[in-house]
Design a protein around this motif. Structure first.
Motif, short mmCIF file in Angstrom:
data_model
loop_
_atom_site.label_atom_id
_atom_site.label_comp_id
_atom_site.label_asym_id
_atom_site.label_seq_id
_atom_site.Cartn_x
_atom_site.Cartn_y
_atom_site.Cartn_z
N GLU A 11 3.71 52.97 -27.52
CA GLU A 11 3.96 53.03 -28.96
C GLU A 11 3.60 54.41 -29.46
N ARG B 61 3.19 56.24 -33.35
CA ARG B 61 3.13 55.92 -34.78
C ARG B 61 2.99 57.20 -35.59
N ARG C 22 -0.92 54.05 -26.60
CA ARG C 22 -0.68 54.61 -27.93
C ARG C 22 -0.50 56.11 -27.73
#
Length: 113
Positions: A37, A39, A65
């Motif tokens: 992911e 972000r 992440r």
């Protein structure tokens, strides 16, 4: 590759890119499938299906992440733009200063009576 938008607070939105990276051993056998992911409120660079990438970040609950991804196929760097830490620190200092001023004013009024 999937992209979605999540609301953060009343008026802030964050875009989330989700994709999986296949890891291969030296013989060319797939050994691991890693969910990733990224972000941020915006992204620089691009990733397409089938691109070879190198992702940098921290594992959180079984998902990487990523803070930065290198697209080895195109040679491009992919970065998620987030709120700069300097802005967050400046906001925190401002908040503490206002709070201290309000507390000082309250005690000045109470003690001054």
């Amino acid at each position: 590759m999937q992209s979605r938008t999540e609301q953060q607070g009343e008026s802030n939105y964050e875009t989330v890119w989700s994709f999986r990276v296949e890891r291969y051993d030296e013989a060319g056998n797939r050994v691991l499938l890693v969910p990733v992911e990224m972000r941020g409120y915006a992204f620089e660079g691009a990733i397409s299906e089938g691109d070879w990438v190198r992702a940098h970040g921290k594992m959180k609950r079984g998902t990487l992440r990523a803070s930065k991804v290198e697209n080895l196929t195109s040679g491009a760097g992919v970065n998620a733009k987030t709120t700069p830490k300097g802005c967050l620190i400046a906001f925190a200092v401002f908040f503490v200063a206002v709070l201290a001023f309000l507390i000082w004013g309250f005690f000045t009024q109470v003690v001054g009576r």
